[in-house]
Design a protein around this motif. Structure first.
Motif, mmCIF file in Angstrom:
data_model
loop_
_atom_site.group_PDB
_atom_site.id
_atom_site.type_symbol
_atom_site.label_atom_id
_atom_site.label_comp_id
_atom_site.label_asym_id
_atom_site.label_seq_id
_atom_site.Cartn_x
_atom_site.Cartn_y
_atom_site.Cartn_z
ATOM 1 N N SER A 85 3.559 21.303 0.589
ATOM 2 C CA SER A 85 2.538 20.458 -0.039
ATOM 3 C C SER A 85 3.223 19.279 -0.712
ATOM 4 O O SER A 85 4.424 19.304 -0.977
ATOM 5 C CB SER A 85 1.706 21.257 -1.031
ATOM 6 O OG SER A 85 2.520 21.875 -1.987
ATOM 7 N N TYR A 86 2.447 18.240 -0.976
ATOM 8 C CA TYR A 86 2.995 17.006 -1.533
ATOM 9 C C TYR A 86 2.019 16.423 -2.536
ATOM 10 O O TYR A 86 0.822 16.701 -2.510
ATOM 11 C CB TYR A 86 3.308 15.998 -0.425
ATOM 12 C CG TYR A 86 2.093 15.596 0.381
ATOM 13 C CD1 TYR A 86 1.356 14.466 0.040
ATOM 14 C CD2 TYR A 86 1.670 16.350 1.461
ATOM 15 C CE1 TYR A 86 0.231 14.110 0.765
ATOM 16 C CE2 TYR A 86 0.553 15.998 2.189
ATOM 17 C CZ TYR A 86 -0.160 14.877 1.833
ATOM 18 O OH TYR A 86 -1.271 14.522 2.548
ATOM 19 N N SER A 87 2.548 15.577 -3.416
ATOM 20 C CA SER A 87 1.713 14.907 -4.410
ATOM 21 C C SER A 87 1.437 13.484 -3.964
ATOM 22 O O SER A 87 2.049 12.974 -3.028
ATOM 23 C CB SER A 87 2.406 14.900 -5.770
ATOM 24 O OG SER A 87 3.547 14.070 -5.730
ATOM 25 N N SER A 88 0.540 12.831 -4.641
ATOM 26 C CA SER A 88 0.245 11.425 -4.346
ATOM 27 C C SER A 88 1.456 10.571 -4.708
ATOM 28 O O SER A 88 2.109 10.822 -5.721
ATOM 29 C CB SER A 88 -0.959 10.953 -5.148
ATOM 30 O OG SER A 88 -2.099 11.674 -4.766
ATOM 31 N N PRO A 89 1.762 9.562 -3.901
ATOM 32 C CA PRO A 89 2.932 8.736 -4.195
ATOM 33 C C PRO A 89 2.687 7.804 -5.382
ATOM 34 O O PRO A 89 1.568 7.351 -5.618
ATOM 35 C CB PRO A 89 3.142 7.936 -2.911
ATOM 36 C CG PRO A 89 1.811 7.930 -2.248
ATOM 37 C CD PRO A 89 1.118 9.182 -2.645
ATOM 38 N N VAL A 90 3.745 7.576 -6.131
ATOM 39 C CA VAL A 90 3.729 6.627 -7.243
ATOM 40 C C VAL A 90 4.829 5.600 -6.980
ATOM 41 O O VAL A 90 5.817 5.912 -6.317
ATOM 42 C CB VAL A 90 3.945 7.321 -8.609
ATOM 43 C CG1 VAL A 90 2.803 8.270 -8.916
ATOM 44 C CG2 VAL A 90 5.256 8.061 -8.656
ATOM 45 N N PRO A 91 4.685 4.371 -7.472
ATOM 46 C CA PRO A 91 5.753 3.383 -7.263
ATOM 47 C C PRO A 91 7.079 3.890 -7.818
ATOM 48 O O PRO A 91 7.153 4.397 -8.946
ATOM 49 C CB PRO A 91 5.259 2.153 -8.019
ATOM 50 C CG PRO A 91 3.776 2.313 -8.073
ATOM 51 C CD PRO A 91 3.528 3.789 -8.164
ATOM 52 N N GLY A 95 10.300 1.272 -3.355
ATOM 53 C CA GLY A 95 9.687 2.290 -2.521
ATOM 54 C C GLY A 95 8.649 3.081 -3.303
ATOM 55 O O GLY A 95 8.096 2.617 -4.307
ATOM 56 N N TRP A 96 8.401 4.280 -2.844
ATOM 57 C CA TRP A 96 7.414 5.166 -3.461
ATOM 58 C C TRP A 96 8.046 6.524 -3.689
ATOM 59 O O TRP A 96 8.778 7.023 -2.844
ATOM 60 C CB TRP A 96 6.193 5.310 -2.554
ATOM 61 C CG TRP A 96 5.460 4.033 -2.377
ATOM 62 C CD1 TRP A 96 5.711 3.051 -1.472
ATOM 63 C CD2 TRP A 96 4.355 3.576 -3.154
ATOM 64 N NE1 TRP A 96 4.842 2.015 -1.632
ATOM 65 C CE2 TRP A 96 3.989 2.317 -2.649
ATOM 66 C CE3 TRP A 96 3.633 4.113 -4.206
ATOM 67 C CZ2 TRP A 96 2.933 1.583 -3.181
ATOM 68 C CZ3 TRP A 96 2.582 3.389 -4.727
ATOM 69 C CH2 TRP A 96 2.238 2.135 -4.214
ATOM 70 N N ARG A 108 9.562 1.932 3.139
ATOM 71 C CA ARG A 108 9.246 1.405 4.475
ATOM 72 C C ARG A 108 8.952 2.537 5.460
ATOM 73 O O ARG A 108 9.475 2.574 6.569
ATOM 74 C CB ARG A 108 10.372 0.522 4.993
ATOM 75 C CG ARG A 108 10.588 -0.712 4.158
ATOM 76 C CD ARG A 108 11.659 -1.610 4.769
ATOM 77 N NE ARG A 108 11.888 -2.758 3.960
ATOM 78 C CZ ARG A 108 12.885 -2.880 3.081
ATOM 79 N NH1 ARG A 108 13.741 -1.893 2.931
ATOM 80 N NH2 ARG A 108 13.023 -3.969 2.374
ATOM 81 N N ASP A 109 8.171 3.487 5.014
ATOM 82 C CA ASP A 109 7.731 4.646 5.807
ATOM 83 C C ASP A 109 8.882 5.509 6.306
ATOM 84 O O ASP A 109 8.778 6.165 7.338
ATOM 85 C CB ASP A 109 6.862 4.195 6.993
ATOM 86 C CG ASP A 109 5.538 3.621 6.528
ATOM 87 O OD1 ASP A 109 5.107 3.955 5.406
ATOM 88 O OD2 ASP A 109 4.930 2.842 7.283
ATOM 89 N N LEU A 114 0.832 -1.191 0.000
ATOM 90 C CA LEU A 114 0.000 0.000 0.000
ATOM 91 C C LEU A 114 0.870 1.247 0.000
ATOM 92 O O LEU A 114 1.945 1.259 0.602
ATOM 93 C CB LEU A 114 -0.905 0.000 1.230
ATOM 94 C CG LEU A 114 -1.899 -1.147 1.314
ATOM 95 C CD1 LEU A 114 -2.628 -1.101 2.645
ATOM 96 C CD2 LEU A 114 -2.877 -1.097 0.173
ATOM 97 N N PRO A 115 0.410 2.299 -0.650
ATOM 98 C CA PRO A 115 1.186 3.543 -0.636
ATOM 99 C C PRO A 115 1.252 4.125 0.776
ATOM 100 O O PRO A 115 0.319 3.982 1.562
ATOM 101 C CB PRO A 115 0.432 4.466 -1.594
ATOM 102 C CG PRO A 115 -0.896 3.862 -1.780
ATOM 103 C CD PRO A 115 -0.785 2.411 -1.464
ATOM 104 N N PRO A 116 2.353 4.771 1.106
ATOM 105 C CA PRO A 116 2.503 5.326 2.453
ATOM 106 C C PRO A 116 1.649 6.576 2.637
ATOM 107 O O PRO A 116 1.239 7.222 1.674
ATOM 108 C CB PRO A 116 3.992 5.660 2.525
ATOM 109 C CG PRO A 116 4.372 5.936 1.110
ATOM 110 C CD PRO A 116 3.541 4.998 0.282
#
Length: 132
Positions: A70-76, A81-82, A109-110, A44-46
């Motif tokens: 601000s941040y964007s949605s994570p992508v693989p 990792g992401w 891993r967060d 799952l994405p962090p």
């Protein structure tokens, strides 16, 4: 006796190679004797917002005093990792505003790993950002 010495390695090789199959999915072991295939954990994405709240200093330079983060949605990530894009309005060492800085951050891993400052021509510049 010499004939038996030559025959032993031949029989051993035949036994080892005889256990191999041409196709990896074909084998001659009954199903009840096979080990079950381990289920793959869902990757799952962090929660990027929570990770950044505790580790803003891992992204921005010390003394940058970032605001409007601000941040964007994570992508693989390409190498595991992401990957996510993080931007913030920072000030320089002299106290003068430097403007918005954009970073590509790898989270594995967060934990925040690799970070890289990117320009306006990077794909991060076209992402939709969420406020921290």
């Amino acid at each position: 006796m010499l004939r038996a010495v030559r025959l032993i390695p031949l029989l051993f090789s035949a036994a080892v190679l005889g256990g191999c199959a041409v196709d990896a999915h074909i084998n001659y072991v009954p199903d009840f004797m096979k080990q079950p295939v381990p289920s793959q954990p869902v990757n799952l994405p962090p929660d990027v917002g929570e990770i950044l709240k505790g580790n803003v200093a891992a992204v921005f330079a010390q003394g940058a005093s970032p605001t409007a983060i601000s941040y964007s949605s994570p992508v693989p990530g390409k190498f595991g990792g992401w990957d996510t894009c993080v931007q913030g309005d920072v000030v320089g060492v002299t106290g003068k505003p430097l403007g918005v800085q954009l970073f590509l951050v790898n989270i594995d891993r967060d934990r925040i790993g690799r970070r890289e400052r990117v320009g306006d021509d990077h794909w991060c510049a076209t992402q939709v950002f969420k406020s921290l």
